[in-house]
Motif scaffolding. Structure first.
Motif, mmCIF file in Angstrom:
data_model
loop_
_atom_site.group_PDB
_atom_site.id
_atom_site.type_symbol
_atom_site.label_atom_id
_atom_site.label_comp_id
_atom_site.label_asym_id
_atom_site.label_seq_id
_atom_site.Cartn_x
_atom_site.Cartn_y
_atom_site.Cartn_z
ATOM 1 N N GLY A 91 -15.770 -13.200 -105.509
ATOM 2 C CA GLY A 91 -16.285 -12.087 -106.298
ATOM 3 C C GLY A 91 -16.619 -10.841 -105.515
ATOM 4 O O GLY A 91 -16.970 -9.804 -106.108
ATOM 5 N N THR A 92 -16.533 -10.893 -104.194
ATOM 6 C CA THR A 92 -16.811 -9.712 -103.376
ATOM 7 C C THR A 92 -15.885 -8.566 -103.782
ATOM 8 O O THR A 92 -14.678 -8.747 -103.944
ATOM 9 N N ILE A 93 -16.460 -7.396 -103.936
ATOM 10 C CA ILE A 93 -15.675 -6.213 -104.263
ATOM 11 C C ILE A 93 -15.236 -5.536 -102.976
ATOM 12 O O ILE A 93 -16.055 -5.259 -102.094
ATOM 13 N N VAL A 94 -13.943 -5.286 -102.850
ATOM 14 C CA VAL A 94 -13.375 -4.646 -101.664
ATOM 15 C C VAL A 94 -12.687 -3.356 -102.105
ATOM 16 O O VAL A 94 -11.909 -3.351 -103.066
ATOM 17 N N THR A 95 -12.985 -2.276 -101.432
ATOM 18 C CA THR A 95 -12.316 -1.003 -101.689
ATOM 19 C C THR A 95 -11.898 -0.400 -100.364
ATOM 20 O O THR A 95 -12.248 -0.911 -99.294
ATOM 21 N N ASP A 96 -11.108 0.663 -100.425
ATOM 22 C CA ASP A 96 -10.635 1.291 -99.188
ATOM 23 C C ASP A 96 -10.768 2.798 -99.281
ATOM 24 O O ASP A 96 -11.162 3.343 -100.314
ATOM 25 N N ALA A 97 -10.431 3.466 -98.180
ATOM 26 C CA ALA A 97 -10.494 4.924 -98.126
ATOM 27 C C ALA A 97 -9.153 5.495 -97.670
ATOM 28 O O ALA A 97 -9.099 6.583 -97.105
ATOM 29 N N GLY A 98 -8.075 4.757 -97.915
ATOM 30 C CA GLY A 98 -6.760 5.163 -97.435
ATOM 31 C C GLY A 98 -6.213 6.406 -98.121
ATOM 32 O O GLY A 98 -6.418 6.612 -99.316
ATOM 33 N N SER A 99 -5.463 7.204 -97.353
ATOM 34 C CA SER A 99 -4.936 8.472 -97.855
ATOM 35 C C SER A 99 -3.700 8.315 -98.731
ATOM 36 O O SER A 99 -3.278 9.263 -99.372
ATOM 37 N N THR A 100 -3.092 7.139 -98.731
ATOM 38 C CA THR A 100 -2.004 6.835 -99.659
ATOM 39 C C THR A 100 -2.375 5.565 -100.398
ATOM 40 O O THR A 100 -3.125 4.735 -99.892
ATOM 41 N N LYS A 101 -1.836 5.405 -101.607
ATOM 42 C CA LYS A 101 -2.328 4.333 -102.459
ATOM 43 C C LYS A 101 -1.243 3.432 -103.024
ATOM 44 O O LYS A 101 -1.504 2.255 -103.284
ATOM 45 N N ASN A 102 -0.039 3.923 -103.283
ATOM 46 C CA ASN A 102 0.935 3.146 -104.030
ATOM 47 C C ASN A 102 1.332 1.856 -103.302
ATOM 48 O O ASN A 102 1.312 0.767 -103.884
ATOM 49 N N GLU A 103 1.692 1.965 -102.023
ATOM 50 C CA GLU A 103 2.087 0.785 -101.269
ATOM 51 C C GLU A 103 0.921 -0.198 -101.125
ATOM 52 O O GLU A 103 1.104 -1.415 -101.232
ATOM 53 N N ILE A 104 -0.259 0.329 -100.898
ATOM 54 C CA ILE A 104 -1.429 -0.522 -100.688
ATOM 55 C C ILE A 104 -1.786 -1.279 -101.955
ATOM 56 O O ILE A 104 -1.977 -2.509 -101.939
ATOM 57 N N THR A 105 -1.892 -0.579 -103.083
ATOM 58 C CA THR A 105 -2.277 -1.258 -104.323
ATOM 59 C C THR A 105 -1.200 -2.235 -104.775
ATOM 60 O O THR A 105 -1.518 -3.312 -105.299
#
Length: 280
Positions: A91-105
């Motif tokens: 249940g841990t929520i993980v987020t990021d601060a990456g400058s691009t998103k499509n490949e990561i998500t």
């Protein structure tokens, strides 16, 4: 009461350090753990008060975390999230601060066992890197883009929106591909142009540079390896932005060569009006 029992920040540089300072200033977490490979940077983060404890071991850093924020180069984020997923509580929520998103998500949209991932990108930064330059107010009145998909846990996305709002930011929700297309023009192309202007300037004329050159090229001093990763991870959209940029450059050049002062002034005014529309 703090919203989070234990937050872990993976990569405590300028952005991660500023998140830590901002969360501590607002009492949003009972404790904040800094995770990274650079021991000196972790010491600096602890010294400025961005984190309560530091570790170079991800498993140790996230084993009790209910929130993990990944502030790492874009080509490292997917691997880090998978490692976090293996060691964090369910249940841990993980987020990021990456400058691009499509490949990561796309890579993290499925296959996680414990973590609930929400893609994010704070549109903030500074000319100087590292936690020594962290600022608790860095995100105040800045925009943060969140890029949830159909598979993203809604409650997790809302929790991350609440986090950024508490840090003073305005949150915008976008599709990952739309984010990358927009940032190609608003962030990636400007860095490309700044680097090109700086690289084009003959070294012998550098003593004659002033505020105009400095303002235009400021972001060119960003980490080259980091920006190479950003450009390559958003290659298609960056190339489309460059196509449009090159057409405008060609039109400016043609007007100058043809001594078409009216056309030249119109093109310059187009740029001025677009810039003035943003304000200070």
């Amino acid at each position: 009461m703090p919203q989070w029992n234990q937050a872990a920040i993976v990569g405590v540089g300028l952005i991660g350090g500023s998140i830590g300072l901002a969360m501590r200033a607002r009492g949003l977490a009972k404790s904040i753990i800094g995770v990274g490979r650079n021991k000196e940077s972790l010491v600096d983060a602890q010294r400025v008060g961005a984190i309560d404890r530091a570790t170079t071991d991800i498993a140790d850093g996230v084993k009790q975390a209910d929130l993990v924020i990944v502030c790492a180069p874009v080509d490292k984020i997917v691997g880090l999230v998978h490692e976090i997923d293996r060691h964090c509580p369910v249940g841990t929520i993980v987020t990021d601060a990456g400058s691009t998103k499509n490949e990561i998500t796309a890579a993290l949209d499925q296959g996680l066992t414990n973590a609930r991932f929400v893609g994010g990108h704070p549109l903030a930064g500074g000319a100087k890197a590292g936690p020594k330059h962290a600022d608790a107010c860095l995100f105040v009145d800045r925009t943060v883009v969140l890029t949830p998909t159909r598979r993203t846990n809604a409650a997790a996305a809302e929790a991350i929106e609440d986090l950024w709002t508490a840090l003073g930011a305005t949150v915008v929700w976008m599709k990952p591909k739309e984010h990358d297309e927009a940032l190609a023009f608003t962030s990636h192309l400007p860095h490309w142009a700044a680097a090109a202007v700086a690289a084009t300037t003959p070294e012998k004329w550098l003593p004659l540079t002033s505020t105009g050159w400095a303002d235009t090229t400021r972001i060119a001093s960003g980490d080259a390896a980091l920006w190479r990763q950003i450009f390559t991870s958003n290659r298609g959209h960056v190339l489309k932005a460059l196509d449009k940029f090159e057409k405008v450059l060609a039109a400016l050049r043609e007007a100058l060569e043809a001594e078409n002062d009216a056309k030249l002034e119109k093109l310059l005014n187009d740029g001025k009006n677009r810039r003035d529309a943003v304000g200070n």
